[in-house]
Design a protein around this motif. Structure first.
Motif, PDB file in Angstrom:
ATOM      1  N   LYS A 252       1.919   4.464   1.489  1.00  0.00           N
ATOM      2  CA  LYS A 252       0.796   5.665   1.972  1.00  0.00           C
ATOM      3  C   LYS A 252       1.732   6.673   2.429  1.00  0.00           C
ATOM      4  O   LYS A 252       3.229   5.833   3.093  1.00  0.00           O
ATOM      5  CB  LYS A 252       0.136   4.882   2.950  1.00  0.00           C
ATOM      6  CG  LYS A 252      -0.271   4.867   3.967  1.00  0.00           C
ATOM      7  CD  LYS A 252      -1.804   4.599   4.860  1.00  0.00           C
ATOM      8  CE  LYS A 252      -2.072   5.596   6.027  1.00  0.00           C
ATOM      9  NZ  LYS A 252      -2.829   4.086   6.888  1.00  0.00           N
TER      10      LYS A 252
ATOM     11  N   GLN B 115       3.208   7.011   5.948  1.00  0.00           N
ATOM     12  CA  GLN B 115       3.240   6.779   7.053  1.00  0.00           C
ATOM     13  C   GLN B 115       4.852   5.936   7.747  1.00  0.00           C
ATOM     14  O   GLN B 115       4.557   5.353   7.080  1.00  0.00           O
ATOM     15  CB  GLN B 115       2.170   6.166   7.814  1.00  0.00           C
ATOM     16  CG  GLN B 115       1.843   6.032   8.955  1.00  0.00           C
ATOM     17  CD  GLN B 115       0.386   4.556   9.544  1.00  0.00           C
ATOM     18  OE1 GLN B 115      -0.341   5.309   8.418  1.00  0.00           O
ATOM     19  NE2 GLN B 115       0.715   4.104  10.285  1.00  0.00           N
TER      20      GLN B 115
ATOM     21  N   GLU C 217       0.854  -1.291  -0.241  1.00  0.00           N
ATOM     22  CA  GLU C 217       0.286   0.268   0.008  1.00  0.00           C
ATOM     23  C   GLU C 217       1.027   1.195   0.288  1.00  0.00           C
ATOM     24  O   GLU C 217       1.834   1.309   0.882  1.00  0.00           O
ATOM     25  CB  GLU C 217      -0.835   0.058   0.822  1.00  0.00           C
ATOM     26  CG  GLU C 217      -1.638   0.829   1.458  1.00  0.00           C
ATOM     27  CD  GLU C 217      -2.757   1.377   2.763  1.00  0.00           C
ATOM     28  OE1 GLU C 217      -3.442   2.646   2.920  1.00  0.00           O
ATOM     29  OE2 GLU C 217      -2.818   0.365   3.553  1.00  0.00           O
TER      30      GLU C 217
ATOM     31  N   TYR D 213       5.095   0.345   4.512  1.00  0.00           N
ATOM     32  CA  TYR D 213       4.371   0.517   3.322  1.00  0.00           C
ATOM     33  C   TYR D 213       4.917   0.992   2.375  1.00  0.00           C
ATOM     34  O   TYR D 213       6.543   1.037   2.339  1.00  0.00           O
ATOM     35  CB  TYR D 213       2.921   1.926   3.671  1.00  0.00           C
ATOM     36  CG  TYR D 213       2.447   2.127   4.627  1.00  0.00           C
ATOM     37  CD1 TYR D 213       0.987   1.126   4.200  1.00  0.00           C
ATOM     38  CD2 TYR D 213       2.898   2.032   6.202  1.00  0.00           C
ATOM     39  CE1 TYR D 213       0.011   1.028   4.995  1.00  0.00           C
ATOM     40  CE2 TYR D 213       2.063   1.808   7.442  1.00  0.00           C
ATOM     41  CZ  TYR D 213       0.268   1.421   6.500  1.00  0.00           C
ATOM     42  OH  TYR D 213      -0.126   1.302   7.378  1.00  0.00           O
TER      43      TYR D 213
END
Length: 373
Positions: free
Chosen positions: A317, A319, A315, A326
């Motif tokens: 992202k 973060q 994914e 991620y």
């Protein structure tokens, strides 16, 4: 734990070890389950396995057609493989098939393991000569890659991109860690003197030593995992590559393997992935060299990440915290040297923060090496 994680693991154990399925087979009638299998590059394997056992599956007719086309393509790939082998030998170059069909034959049913491109190790000594031979022999090929752009020289035969060959200068590189790279390249050169042969059609094709496969298949999986995620199909490949080693071969190879992994800062990576293939995919623990139970908590975290990611499906992202890894969500600017440098620094720092969630030792060595090498 992600949905279907345990059912997928049970299915892999049944497929690669030819065991009874340890989960409710009705899951094979769920469309979402097949979507999860596709993310793990297991949909072809599962379809062949289930249909051969006359088990009910969803969309059976189109899956049969998918299998038919995949097996036809495998025959065309094998024809290209033997053609390239014979061509290189005419020029005193001995290519070595890596991955692909040489791993498929280790499965209980080789038809289960769908192959991608034809991957052949050439080595640096004959690499430039090989490029000239390829271009002269296939002047009408649809596409050739740049000659010295990375690990391999690629030829795509047809416009449909149905047939492609990757001729490897080196099997793997560790750009940011010179010590690790030197260790692996020396290992590769040593093992490529100990090749075996596999009969493909009427041609004896050279394939690597079993020791090389035991390490290289994991490194190839790691290459994908580190950047964007890897499917469990590649861990199934690794499990059967480890399984083919005899007890005597494992005992003789284990000390050299441990030394190599320490030089590459990857001992904990090997052991953590090893925990997954033993405890989730069913490899007997005595067949996994350097196995340890001490990484069980990290192994569970790794398995969860593997199922979340699938193959190249991590994914995107921005973060930094938490346990989940991620993918960096931004693209490199096309113009502006300062903006490009700033992007690279941010991306490398983000990658450091992601990899250290599981493997901090490797993460720091890789990160620092980007600036010191």
């Amino acid at each position: 734990m992600p949905r279907y994680a345990e059912q997928i693991a049970a299915l892999v154990r049944a497929m690669i070890w030819d065991r009874p399925l340890e989960t409710d087979p009705s899951v094979l009638l769920e469309q979402d389950f097949w979507y999860a299998l596709r993310r793990q590059q297991l949909h072809h394997m599962a379809a062949v396995w289930a249909l051969n056992r006359k088990m009910p599956i969803i969309d059976a007719a189109p899956r049969k057609m998918m299998i038919f086309h995949a097996l036809q393509r495998q025959q065309r790939q094998n024809a290209l493989l033997t053609e390239l082998t014979e061509l290189m030998r005419q020029h005193s170059i001995e290519p070595v098939l890596i991955k692909g069909y040489s791993l498929a034959v280790l499965y209980p049913n080789p038809d289960m393991r769908e192959s991608g491109d034809v991957d052949m190790y050439i080595g640096e000594a004959h690499y430039d000569e090989m490029i000239g031979v390829m271009k002269a022999q296939y002047p009408d090929a649809y596409w050739f890659s740049e000659e010295h752009a990375g690990l391999h020289f690629t030829m795509v035969v047809d416009q449909q991109i149905d047939l492609a060959a990757e001729m490897h200068r080196v099997a793997m590189e560790f750009h940011s860690m010179p010590r690790a790279d030197r260790a692996f390249q020396a290992f590769t050169l040593e093992q490529m003197k100990r090749t075996r042969t596999l009969k493909v059609g009427q041609t004896d094709v050279s394939i690597p030593s079993k020791e090389f496969d035991a390490l290289y298949v994991l490194l190839h999986a790691w290459h994908h995992f580190e950047s964007s995620g890897v499917g469990l199909r590649q861990l199934a490949d690794w499990a059967i590559a480890l399984h083919q080693l005899t007890a005597d071969e494992r005992a003789a190879f284990a000390p050299q393997l441990e030394q190599l992994l320490r030089q590459m800062h990857m001992l904990d990576i090997w052991q953590c992935f090893g925990w997954v293939v033993v405890n989730k995919l069913g490899l007997p623990r005595e067949e996994c060299m350097l196995y340890t139970d001490t990484c069980s908590r990290k192994g569970e975290q790794l398995f969860e990440q593997l199922v979340k990611d699938g193959h190249c499906g991590r994914e995107p992202k921005l973060q930094y915290g938490g346990k989940t890894m991620y993918y960096y969500p931004y693209e490199r600017p096309e113009t502006g040297r300062l903006k490009q440098k700033w992007y690279t620094l941010n991306r490398l720092t983000f990658q450091l923060c992601q990899t250290r969630k599981l493997f901090p030792n490797y993460a720091w060595h890789s990160y620092l090496g980007q600036f010191l090498s």
